[in-house]
Scaffold this motif. Structure first.
Motif, short mmCIF file in Angstrom:
data_model
loop_
_atom_site.label_atom_id
_atom_site.label_comp_id
_atom_site.label_asym_id
_atom_site.label_seq_id
_atom_site.Cartn_x
_atom_site.Cartn_y
_atom_site.Cartn_z
N ASP A 1 -47.56 4.27 -0.78
CA ASP A 1 -48.79 3.52 -1.01
C ASP A 1 -49.96 4.47 -1.24
O ASP A 1 -50.74 4.30 -2.18
CB ASP A 1 -49.12 2.61 0.18
CG ASP A 1 -48.29 1.34 0.23
OD1 ASP A 1 -47.59 1.02 -0.76
OD2 ASP A 1 -48.34 0.66 1.28
N GLU A 2 -50.08 5.47 -0.38
CA GLU A 2 -51.18 6.43 -0.51
C GLU A 2 -51.13 7.14 -1.85
O GLU A 2 -52.16 7.31 -2.52
CB GLU A 2 -51.13 7.44 0.63
CG GLU A 2 -52.29 8.41 0.60
CD GLU A 2 -52.25 9.41 1.75
OE1 GLU A 2 -52.78 10.52 1.55
OE2 GLU A 2 -51.72 9.08 2.81
N ALA A 3 -49.93 7.54 -2.26
CA ALA A 3 -49.78 8.22 -3.56
C ALA A 3 -50.17 7.28 -4.70
O ALA A 3 -50.76 7.72 -5.70
CB ALA A 3 -48.36 8.75 -3.72
N CYS A 4 -49.86 6.00 -4.58
CA CYS A 4 -50.25 5.03 -5.62
C CYS A 4 -51.77 4.86 -5.67
O CYS A 4 -52.35 4.78 -6.76
CB CYS A 4 -49.60 3.67 -5.37
SG CYS A 4 -47.94 3.52 -6.03
N VAL B 1 -34.73 9.79 -8.33
CA VAL B 1 -34.70 8.50 -7.63
C VAL B 1 -36.11 7.92 -7.54
O VAL B 1 -36.32 6.72 -7.80
CB VAL B 1 -34.07 8.67 -6.22
CG1 VAL B 1 -34.33 7.47 -5.35
CG2 VAL B 1 -32.58 8.93 -6.33
N LEU B 2 -37.07 8.74 -7.19
CA LEU B 2 -38.44 8.25 -7.06
C LEU B 2 -39.02 7.82 -8.40
O LEU B 2 -39.74 6.83 -8.48
CB LEU B 2 -39.32 9.32 -6.40
CG LEU B 2 -39.05 9.56 -4.92
CD1 LEU B 2 -39.81 10.78 -4.42
CD2 LEU B 2 -39.38 8.32 -4.09
N GLU C 1 -52.36 9.08 -14.90
CA GLU C 1 -51.11 8.90 -14.16
C GLU C 1 -50.71 7.43 -14.12
O GLU C 1 -49.53 7.10 -14.19
CB GLU C 1 -51.24 9.48 -12.75
CG GLU C 1 -51.36 10.99 -12.77
CD GLU C 1 -51.96 11.58 -11.51
OE1 GLU C 1 -51.95 12.82 -11.40
OE2 GLU C 1 -52.47 10.83 -10.64
N LEU C 2 -51.69 6.55 -14.01
CA LEU C 2 -51.40 5.12 -14.07
C LEU C 2 -50.85 4.77 -15.45
O LEU C 2 -49.87 4.02 -15.56
CB LEU C 2 -52.65 4.30 -13.76
CG LEU C 2 -52.50 2.79 -13.85
CD1 LEU C 2 -51.40 2.27 -12.92
CD2 LEU C 2 -53.83 2.10 -13.55
N GLY D 1 -43.00 5.43 -12.38
CA GLY D 1 -42.88 6.41 -13.46
C GLY D 1 -43.92 7.51 -13.50
O GLY D 1 -43.96 8.27 -14.45
N SER D 2 -44.72 7.67 -12.46
CA SER D 2 -45.70 8.76 -12.41
C SER D 2 -45.06 9.99 -11.78
O SER D 2 -44.63 9.95 -10.62
CB SER D 2 -46.93 8.35 -11.60
OG SER D 2 -47.69 9.49 -11.26
N ARG D 3 -45.04 11.08 -12.52
CA ARG D 3 -44.44 12.33 -12.01
C ARG D 3 -45.20 12.82 -10.76
O ARG D 3 -44.59 13.24 -9.79
CB ARG D 3 -44.45 13.38 -13.11
CG ARG D 3 -43.87 14.69 -12.69
CD ARG D 3 -42.52 14.88 -13.33
NE ARG D 3 -41.94 16.11 -12.86
CZ ARG D 3 -40.68 16.21 -12.49
NH1 ARG D 3 -39.88 15.16 -12.58
NH2 ARG D 3 -40.18 17.33 -12.08
#
Length: 175
Positions: free
Chosen positions: A65-68, A34-35, A75-76, A40-42
């Motif tokens: 947001d923090e994970a982004c 789902v995430l 990863e980007l 699309g970043s594992r």
């Protein structure tokens, strides 16, 4: 909604809102699936999944947001590569000049991808259907003038906003 749905690339399939309770109760594999449909970043998906259960949607969005913000360049790239590249007509765009606008948009997308080596992403949440074409055309024209490092930062923020909107819709209804 993203530019992908608007002559750039296809949107991720719309998931029906499952609610925060059901989201928190998903198996780890289902949560990751789902995430990954939101971003699309594992590593992003794993980080967001690791903090479950979330007490409220705002906590989930803050973690996302923090994970982004912590995405590495690789990863980007992974997340941007998961954004579909298949062009599709703009929703709500009709009338005189529409064909010409779509032709201009396809050309702008091609130039953007040539210049920056990734798909153009833009969060269009909050705009009406009749505003989408103008927003995408304006956004891509403006961003084509960015330097590559500046554009990566803008694309990363647009990707964060897209993931945030997708998560909001995901947990918006249900138990």
């Amino acid at each position: 909604m993203s530019a992908r749905a608007l002559g750039g690339a296809l949107p991720h399939p719309r998931r029906e809102g499952i609610g925060l309770g059901r989201f928190n109760a998903l198996t780890r594999d289902d949560t990751l699936a789902v995430l990954l449909s939101c971003c699309g970043s594992r590593r992003w998906a794993e980080r967001v999944a690791a903090h479950r259960p979330y007490p409220d949607p705002d906590s989930l969005l803050a973690a996302a947001d923090e994970a982004c913000y912590d995405l590495t360049p690789g990863e980007l790239d992974e997340a941007l590569a998961e954004e579909s590249l298949s062009p599709q007509p703009l929703v709500g765009a009709r009338g005189p000049g529409t064909l010409a606008a779509h032709t201009a948009l396809r050309a702008a997308h091609a130039e953007y991808e040539r210049r920056f080596r990734h798909v153009f992403v833009i969060c269009l949440d909050g705009y009406r259907d009749e505003e989408l074409l103008d927003q995408v055309l304006s956004g891509i024209r403006t961003r084509l003038g960015n330097e590559p490092d500046e554009e990566r930062a803008v694309a990363a923020d647009e990707l964060r906003r897209l993931a945030r909107g997708r998560l909001t819709r995901l947990v918006s209804s249900g138990p």
